[in-house]
Design a protein around this motif. Structure first.
Motif, PDB file in Angstrom:
ATOM      1  N   GLU A 230       0.851  -1.142  -0.205  1.00  0.00           N
ATOM      2  CA  GLU A 230      -0.129   0.001   0.003  1.00  0.00           C
ATOM      3  C   GLU A 230       0.965   1.343   0.024  1.00  0.00           C
ATOM      4  N   PHE A 231       0.625   1.905  -0.884  1.00  0.00           N
ATOM      5  CA  PHE A 231       1.309   3.352  -1.125  1.00  0.00           C
ATOM      6  C   PHE A 231       0.920   4.242   0.040  1.00  0.00           C
ATOM      7  N   ALA A 232       1.995   4.935   0.839  1.00  0.00           N
ATOM      8  CA  ALA A 232       1.731   5.802   2.080  1.00  0.00           C
ATOM      9  C   ALA A 232       2.851   6.464   2.212  1.00  0.00           C
ATOM     10  N   GLU A 233       2.961   8.019   2.132  1.00  0.00           N
ATOM     11  CA  GLU A 233       4.363   8.446   2.672  1.00  0.00           C
ATOM     12  C   GLU A 233       4.212   8.844   4.206  1.00  0.00           C
ATOM     13  N   LEU A 234       5.227   9.447   4.621  1.00  0.00           N
ATOM     14  CA  LEU A 234       5.618   9.351   6.128  1.00  0.00           C
ATOM     15  C   LEU A 234       4.435   9.555   6.962  1.00  0.00           C
ATOM     16  N   ALA A 235       4.007  10.958   6.520  1.00  0.00           N
ATOM     17  CA  ALA A 235       2.800  11.353   7.402  1.00  0.00           C
ATOM     18  C   ALA A 235       1.481  10.713   7.001  1.00  0.00           C
TER      19      ALA A 235
ATOM     20  N   VAL B 215       1.113   7.307   7.008  1.00  0.00           N
ATOM     21  CA  VAL B 215       1.148   5.762   7.410  1.00  0.00           C
ATOM     22  C   VAL B 215       0.218   5.680   8.781  1.00  0.00           C
ATOM     23  N   THR B 216      -0.625   4.754   8.767  1.00  0.00           N
ATOM     24  CA  THR B 216      -1.254   4.468  10.031  1.00  0.00           C
ATOM     25  C   THR B 216      -0.763   3.234  10.811  1.00  0.00           C
ATOM     26  N   GLU B 217      -0.887   3.297  11.993  1.00  0.00           N
ATOM     27  CA  GLU B 217      -0.721   2.097  12.684  1.00  0.00           C
ATOM     28  C   GLU B 217      -1.019   0.785  12.187  1.00  0.00           C
ATOM     29  N   ALA B 218      -2.586   0.951  11.826  1.00  0.00           N
ATOM     30  CA  ALA B 218      -3.321  -0.133  11.035  1.00  0.00           C
ATOM     31  C   ALA B 218      -2.623  -0.666  10.000  1.00  0.00           C
ATOM     32  N   SER B 219      -2.124   0.213   9.126  1.00  0.00           N
ATOM     33  CA  SER B 219      -1.532  -0.136   7.787  1.00  0.00           C
ATOM     34  C   SER B 219      -0.015  -0.644   7.808  1.00  0.00           C
ATOM     35  N   TRP B 220       0.569  -0.184   8.908  1.00  0.00           N
ATOM     36  CA  TRP B 220       1.909  -0.626   9.142  1.00  0.00           C
ATOM     37  C   TRP B 220       1.657  -2.316   9.750  1.00  0.00           C
ATOM     38  N   ASP B 221       0.703  -2.612  10.615  1.00  0.00           N
ATOM     39  CA  ASP B 221       0.484  -3.749  11.268  1.00  0.00           C
ATOM     40  C   ASP B 221      -0.175  -4.728   9.987  1.00  0.00           C
ATOM     41  N   ARG B 222      -0.825  -4.314   8.919  1.00  0.00           N
ATOM     42  CA  ARG B 222      -1.426  -5.008   8.012  1.00  0.00           C
ATOM     43  C   ARG B 222      -0.168  -5.763   7.078  1.00  0.00           C
TER      44      ARG B 222
ATOM     45  N   VAL C 104      15.162   2.473  -3.429  1.00  0.00           N
ATOM     46  CA  VAL C 104      14.258   2.863  -2.470  1.00  0.00           C
ATOM     47  C   VAL C 104      13.297   3.750  -3.304  1.00  0.00           C
ATOM     48  N   PHE C 105      11.900   3.548  -2.927  1.00  0.00           N
ATOM     49  CA  PHE C 105      10.879   4.272  -3.393  1.00  0.00           C
ATOM     50  C   PHE C 105       9.981   4.887  -2.102  1.00  0.00           C
ATOM     51  N   PRO C 106       9.921   6.314  -2.214  1.00  0.00           N
ATOM     52  CA  PRO C 106       9.174   7.091  -1.460  1.00  0.00           C
ATOM     53  C   PRO C 106       7.783   6.515  -1.323  1.00  0.00           C
ATOM     54  N   GLY C 107       7.070   6.367  -0.066  1.00  0.00           N
ATOM     55  CA  GLY C 107       5.688   5.951  -0.109  1.00  0.00           C
ATOM     56  C   GLY C 107       5.777   4.393   0.240  1.00  0.00           C
ATOM     57  N   LEU C 108       6.686   3.805   0.337  1.00  0.00           N
ATOM     58  CA  LEU C 108       6.388   2.410   0.407  1.00  0.00           C
ATOM     59  C   LEU C 108       7.423   1.758   1.601  1.00  0.00           C
ATOM     60  N   SER C 109       7.392   2.657   2.635  1.00  0.00           N
ATOM     61  CA  SER C 109       8.050   2.272   4.056  1.00  0.00           C
ATOM     62  C   SER C 109       7.711   1.120   4.489  1.00  0.00           C
ATOM     63  N   ALA C 110       6.479   0.754   4.950  1.00  0.00           N
ATOM     64  CA  ALA C 110       5.649  -0.334   5.481  1.00  0.00           C
ATOM     65  C   ALA C 110       6.214  -1.787   4.789  1.00  0.00           C
ATOM     66  N   TYR C 111       5.774  -1.528   3.306  1.00  0.00           N
ATOM     67  CA  TYR C 111       6.038  -2.323   2.343  1.00  0.00           C
ATOM     68  C   TYR C 111       7.630  -2.867   2.289  1.00  0.00           C
ATOM     69  N   SER C 112       8.297  -1.820   2.263  1.00  0.00           N
ATOM     70  CA  SER C 112       9.860  -2.194   2.317  1.00  0.00           C
ATOM     71  C   SER C 112      10.470  -2.761   3.528  1.00  0.00           C
ATOM     72  N   ALA C 113       9.855  -2.313   4.469  1.00  0.00           N
ATOM     73  CA  ALA C 113      10.474  -2.981   5.726  1.00  0.00           C
ATOM     74  C   ALA C 113       9.913  -4.248   6.095  1.00  0.00           C
ATOM     75  N   SER C 114       8.871  -4.538   5.639  1.00  0.00           N
ATOM     76  CA  SER C 114       8.132  -5.920   5.920  1.00  0.00           C
ATOM     77  C   SER C 114       8.978  -6.798   4.798  1.00  0.00           C
ATOM     78  N   LYS C 115       9.233  -6.524   3.753  1.00  0.00           N
ATOM     79  CA  LYS C 115       9.882  -7.359   2.800  1.00  0.00           C
ATOM     80  C   LYS C 115      11.213  -7.384   3.158  1.00  0.00           C
ATOM     81  N   GLU C 116      11.933  -6.559   3.631  1.00  0.00           N
ATOM     82  CA  GLU C 116      13.485  -6.798   4.336  1.00  0.00           C
ATOM     83  C   GLU C 116      13.285  -7.557   5.430  1.00  0.00           C
ATOM     84  N   ALA C 117      12.267  -7.752   6.274  1.00  0.00           N
ATOM     85  CA  ALA C 117      12.132  -8.479   7.473  1.00  0.00           C
ATOM     86  C   ALA C 117      12.069  -9.884   6.884  1.00  0.00           C
TER      87      ALA C 117
END
Length: 253
Positions: free
Chosen positions: A93-98, A100-107, A143-156
């Motif tokens: 899901e695309f979302a930039e820093l401001a 990103v919600t906790e729910a999106s991060w958790d998903r 690195v692509f802006p807007g994919l912080s949660a996705y990128s972090a979860s894929k690195e994990a």
């Protein structure tokens, strides 16, 4: 005889895109396959397309521990054993820093990381010694802006693959990953894009990939099947299927 004649496989996220291409390639080579999805539309489309073949289409949500347990039970009953596990499911899901919600991060982490780990944990007892696991990660070095949660979860996920490769060495189960770059799919890997956004994403792939095009789902499937079936002296490797995107190549004109 085909490479996968008589083999048993499980493909998570196998009802569309790269996962479905892996399923089709396995079936064409003689395997029996359990494939999962959670979207009713793609589940029904896969059931229709694969009807009459050695495919078992199962609704399973990788974020649900109950669904993961049920998948392992079904695979045990339908297949008896698993030779090859392809862990392909994921969300983006695309979302930039401001934004990103906790729910999106958790998903993202529930599906792409927690769901991956516990899927392997549940199915590992069924995997034959000398079998294989193939993860679908991502060409994440750019690195692509807007994919912080996705990128972090894929690195994990990539880190999990490394550890599991070490833990499964005593059983000679090989654990590898394919890392796709820009791959042409109906959603371009990000459900919810408008048609204009999808075309723009595809255009960016054509421009920024050194081979000057998007890859195909069949090319990803070919790499995944190579790691599962032919790369018998290869483990703990991430194979980029990205046209040189993450390798720092500069395309000549």
């Amino acid at each position: 005889m085909s490479r996968f004649t008589g083999k048993k496989a499980v493909v998570t996220g196998g009802t569309h895109g790269m996962g479905l291409a892996i399923v089709k390639a396995l079936l064409a080579e003689g395997a029996e396959v359990v494939l999962t999805g959670r979207n009713e539309r793609t589940l029904e489309a896969a059931r229709s397309e694969l009807k009459g073949q050695a495919a078992h289409v199962v609704r399973s949500d990788a974020a649900s521990m109950a669904d993961i347990a049920a998948l392992a039970e079904f695979a045990g009953e339908a297949l008896g054993r698993v030779d090859h596990l392809f862990v392909n499911h994921g969300i983006a899901e695309f979302a930039e820093l401001a934004e990103v919600t906790e729910a999106s991060w958790d998903r993202h982490f529930d599906v792409n990381t927690k769901g991956v780990f516990f899927t392997v944990q549940a199915l590992a007892p069924l995997i034959e010694d000398h079998g294989s696991i193939v993860f679908t990660t991502v060409a994440n070095d750019v690195v692509f802006p807007g994919l912080s949660a996705y990128s972090a979860s894929k690195e994990a996920m990539r880190a999990l693959a490394h550890v599991l490769a070490a833990e499964l060495l005593p059983r000679r189960i090989r654990v590898n990953s394919v890392a796709p770059g820009f791959i042409k799919t109906p959603t371009m890997g990000v459900p919810g894009l408008t048609e204009e956004q999808r075309r723009e994403f595809e255009r960016q792939g054509d421009e920024t990939t050194p081979l000057k095009r998007n890859g195909t789902v069949e090319e990803v499937a070919a790499a995944a099947l190579f790691l599962a079936g032919e790369a018998t002296f290869t483990t703990n490797v991430e194979l980029a299927v990205d046209g040189g995107f993450a390798q720092g190549l500069v395309a000549s004109h």
